[in-house]
Design a protein around this motif. Structure first.
Motif, PDB file in Angstrom:
ATOM      1  N   SER A 170      17.272  20.394 -72.043  1.00  0.00           N
ATOM      2  CA  SER A 170      18.353  20.369 -73.073  1.00  0.00           C
ATOM      3  C   SER A 170      19.569  21.327 -72.552  1.00  0.00           C
ATOM      4  N   GLN A 171      19.357  22.216 -71.647  1.00  0.00           N
ATOM      5  CA  GLN A 171      20.037  23.187 -71.146  1.00  0.00           C
ATOM      6  C   GLN A 171      20.559  22.741 -69.695  1.00  0.00           C
ATOM      7  N   HIS A 172      20.060  22.115 -69.044  1.00  0.00           N
ATOM      8  CA  HIS A 172      20.124  21.534 -67.923  1.00  0.00           C
ATOM      9  C   HIS A 172      20.277  19.765 -67.626  1.00  0.00           C
ATOM     10  N   PRO A 173      21.012  19.278 -68.729  1.00  0.00           N
ATOM     11  CA  PRO A 173      20.905  17.653 -68.638  1.00  0.00           C
ATOM     12  C   PRO A 173      21.296  16.942 -67.327  1.00  0.00           C
ATOM     13  N   SER A 174      22.299  17.685 -66.847  1.00  0.00           N
ATOM     14  CA  SER A 174      22.901  17.163 -65.441  1.00  0.00           C
ATOM     15  C   SER A 174      21.805  16.801 -64.314  1.00  0.00           C
ATOM     16  N   LEU A 175      20.679  17.622 -64.553  1.00  0.00           N
ATOM     17  CA  LEU A 175      19.454  17.651 -63.472  1.00  0.00           C
ATOM     18  C   LEU A 175      18.621  16.506 -63.481  1.00  0.00           C
ATOM     19  N   TYR A 176      18.821  15.803 -64.751  1.00  0.00           N
ATOM     20  CA  TYR A 176      17.832  14.645 -65.221  1.00  0.00           C
ATOM     21  C   TYR A 176      18.775  13.203 -65.210  1.00  0.00           C
ATOM     22  N   LYS A 177      18.316  12.466 -64.458  1.00  0.00           N
ATOM     23  CA  LYS A 177      19.059  11.223 -64.315  1.00  0.00           C
ATOM     24  C   LYS A 177      19.258  10.415 -65.674  1.00  0.00           C
ATOM     25  N   GLN A 178      18.298  10.369 -66.498  1.00  0.00           N
ATOM     26  CA  GLN A 178      18.313   9.639 -67.651  1.00  0.00           C
ATOM     27  C   GLN A 178      19.179  10.473 -68.820  1.00  0.00           C
ATOM     28  N   LYS A 180      21.601  12.458 -68.023  1.00  0.00           N
ATOM     29  CA  LYS A 180      22.940  12.338 -67.586  1.00  0.00           C
ATOM     30  C   LYS A 180      23.523  11.027 -67.821  1.00  0.00           C
ATOM     31  N   ASN A 181      22.750  10.063 -67.610  1.00  0.00           N
ATOM     32  CA  ASN A 181      23.522   8.889 -67.847  1.00  0.00           C
ATOM     33  C   ASN A 181      23.532   8.218 -69.764  1.00  0.00           C
ATOM     34  N   HIS A 182      22.694   9.211 -70.276  1.00  0.00           N
ATOM     35  CA  HIS A 182      22.382   9.001 -71.682  1.00  0.00           C
ATOM     36  C   HIS A 182      22.433  10.229 -72.606  1.00  0.00           C
ATOM     37  N   PRO A 183      23.726  10.730 -72.671  1.00  0.00           N
ATOM     38  CA  PRO A 183      23.916  12.123 -73.406  1.00  0.00           C
ATOM     39  C   PRO A 183      23.324  12.054 -74.649  1.00  0.00           C
ATOM     40  N   GLU A 184      23.094  10.914 -75.372  1.00  0.00           N
ATOM     41  CA  GLU A 184      22.720  10.648 -76.670  1.00  0.00           C
ATOM     42  C   GLU A 184      21.055  11.161 -76.847  1.00  0.00           C
ATOM     43  N   PHE A 185      20.537  11.185 -75.481  1.00  0.00           N
ATOM     44  CA  PHE A 185      19.217  11.691 -75.352  1.00  0.00           C
ATOM     45  C   PHE A 185      18.773  12.968 -75.754  1.00  0.00           C
ATOM     46  N   VAL A 186      19.900  13.896 -75.321  1.00  0.00           N
ATOM     47  CA  VAL A 186      19.842  15.236 -75.397  1.00  0.00           C
ATOM     48  C   VAL A 186      19.508  16.008 -76.558  1.00  0.00           C
ATOM     49  N   PRO A 187      20.317  15.598 -77.603  1.00  0.00           N
ATOM     50  CA  PRO A 187      19.870  16.067 -78.978  1.00  0.00           C
ATOM     51  C   PRO A 187      18.488  15.710 -79.351  1.00  0.00           C
ATOM     52  N   VAL A 188      17.935  14.662 -78.935  1.00  0.00           N
ATOM     53  CA  VAL A 188      16.492  14.372 -79.341  1.00  0.00           C
ATOM     54  C   VAL A 188      15.570  15.321 -78.709  1.00  0.00           C
ATOM     55  N   ILE A 189      15.712  15.623 -77.350  1.00  0.00           N
ATOM     56  CA  ILE A 189      15.002  16.433 -76.520  1.00  0.00           C
ATOM     57  C   ILE A 189      14.794  17.678 -77.160  1.00  0.00           C
ATOM     58  N   LYS A 190      16.211  18.326 -77.264  1.00  0.00           N
ATOM     59  CA  LYS A 190      16.399  19.481 -78.091  1.00  0.00           C
ATOM     60  C   LYS A 190      15.548  19.697 -79.508  1.00  0.00           C
ATOM     61  N   LYS A 191      15.344  18.580 -80.136  1.00  0.00           N
ATOM     62  CA  LYS A 191      14.984  18.694 -81.272  1.00  0.00           C
ATOM     63  C   LYS A 191      13.349  18.705 -81.173  1.00  0.00           C
ATOM     64  N   TYR A 192      12.956  18.272 -80.081  1.00  0.00           N
ATOM     65  CA  TYR A 192      11.442  18.196 -79.755  1.00  0.00           C
ATOM     66  C   TYR A 192      11.315  19.745 -79.185  1.00  0.00           C
ATOM     67  N   GLU A 193      12.102  20.130 -78.519  1.00  0.00           N
ATOM     68  CA  GLU A 193      11.996  21.630 -77.973  1.00  0.00           C
ATOM     69  C   GLU A 193      11.851  22.494 -79.240  1.00  0.00           C
ATOM     70  N   ASP A 194      13.016  22.420 -79.878  1.00  0.00           N
ATOM     71  CA  ASP A 194      12.891  23.407 -80.831  1.00  0.00           C
ATOM     72  C   ASP A 194      11.760  23.370 -82.034  1.00  0.00           C
ATOM     73  N   ALA A 195      11.027  22.196 -81.998  1.00  0.00           N
ATOM     74  CA  ALA A 195       9.875  22.140 -82.828  1.00  0.00           C
ATOM     75  C   ALA A 195       8.683  22.862 -82.362  1.00  0.00           C
ATOM     76  N   THR A 196       8.664  22.809 -80.939  1.00  0.00           N
ATOM     77  CA  THR A 196       7.710  23.546 -80.069  1.00  0.00           C
ATOM     78  C   THR A 196       7.806  25.339 -79.980  1.00  0.00           C
ATOM     79  N   ASN A 197       9.111  25.695 -79.936  1.00  0.00           N
ATOM     80  CA  ASN A 197       9.449  27.018 -79.859  1.00  0.00           C
ATOM     81  C   ASN A 197       9.016  27.993 -80.818  1.00  0.00           C
TER      82      ASN A 197
END
Length: 290
Positions: A170-178, A180-197
């Motif tokens: 979530s902090q480096h979305p430009s390094l991931y093709k998907q 970068k192309n789909h910024p709407e995925f970033v908050p979804v990934i962050k939600k999963y990250e936060d649930a694990t942290n």
């Protein structure tokens, strides 16, 4: 009656076609899967499935980012180029097929999809189990693997505790093709990250990997899946592989980015880990063998 039979046949052909459209592979890949599964019936004997199939890929070239093809998430099968994660996933999927006595390429693809995606279901890029903490937890819930760790004191060799802090994606979305192309995925990934942290897991610090097989470290078996942990950079792990013992010392079977191939390490696991300044130790999973 003839019309009903034709309608049923047409339905199943449609289902198979939809399944096939979601899988990217070569004929060589599918042929190799069938060959390996048929050989295992005659050759594996009592050897641990994961270790047996892992050795079948020795010498295969290490290639990263083989799953980042196309814009839409789909199942990618590539048995001719592997990174550390796709190596372990491929081996586990083959082991599941052998365990189930299912030996078709479709069986393999279904198992690979089950272990690669959250709750065994592929939807979009966010359904892939990108962090190995997610992979281990999800596949344990599905009954495919179980984490090897003492349930109570004494905790040896699990004498350290990891507190999860993951946010690299979530902090480096430009390094991931998907991403970068789909910024709407970033908050979804962050939600999963936060649930694990903040979650805490016992692990074996790398200094304990010098212990011999006759000690409590012997709870690790040939064919166990090992994740090499890190405490920096917003990641939980930096590498994964398969454990094996040689002359009472623990070693690693893995797809090596350094040597650019799948190999059985000649150096001990302890010697390997002490050369990795950002590695802290390991967590261990074992495939459930029903």
């Amino acid at each position: 009656m003839k019309r009903i039979i034709l309608l049923i046949l047409g339905y199943w052909l449609l289902v198979f076609d939809c399944w096939a459209q979601q899988v990217e592979y070569t004929k060589a890949d599918s042929a190799l899967v069938v060959k390996l599964l048929k050989e295992a019936q005659m050759q594996r004997g009592k050897e641990h499935r994961v270790f047996y199939f892992g050795k079948k890929f020795l010498g295969l070239p290490y290639v990263g980012h083989t799953l980042e093809l196309g814009d839409k998430e789909h199942l990618i099968v590539n048995l001719h180029e592997l990174d550390c994660t796709t190596f372990v996933e491929t081996v586990v999927a083959l082991s599941m097929c052998d365990q189930q006595n299912k030996r078709t390429f479709k069986d393999f693809c279904q198992n690979l999809s089950k272990i690669r995606f959250r709750n065994g279901k592929m939807t979009d890029y966010t359904s892939r189990l990108h962090y190995f903490t997610w992979w281990g937890e999800d596949n344990e819930q599905l009954g495919i693997v179980k984490e090897i760790c003492p349930k109570a004191a004494p905790w040896e060799p699990y004498t350290a505790v990891q507190t999860i802090h993951i946010d690299y994606m979530s902090q480096h979305p430009s390094l991931y093709k998907q991403l970068k192309n789909h910024p709407e995925f970033v908050p979804v990934i962050k939600k999963y990250e936060d649930a694990t942290n903040g979650r805490k897991f016992r692990y074996i610090p790398k200094r304990n990997l010098r212990w011999r097989q006759s000690t409590s470290l012997g709870m690790i078996h040939d064919g166990d899946i090992v994740a090499m942990l890190t405490d920096s950079d917003g990641l939980d792990t930096r590498h994964i592989g398969i454990a094996f013992w040689k002359n009472g010392r623990l070693h690693l079977l893995h797809a090596s980015s350094l040597y650019k191939k799948v190999l059985l390490s000649k150096e001990t696991f302890y010697e390997y880990e002490m050369k990795q300044p950002k590695h802290t130790g390991i967590r261990v999973w074992r495939m459930v063998d029903n």
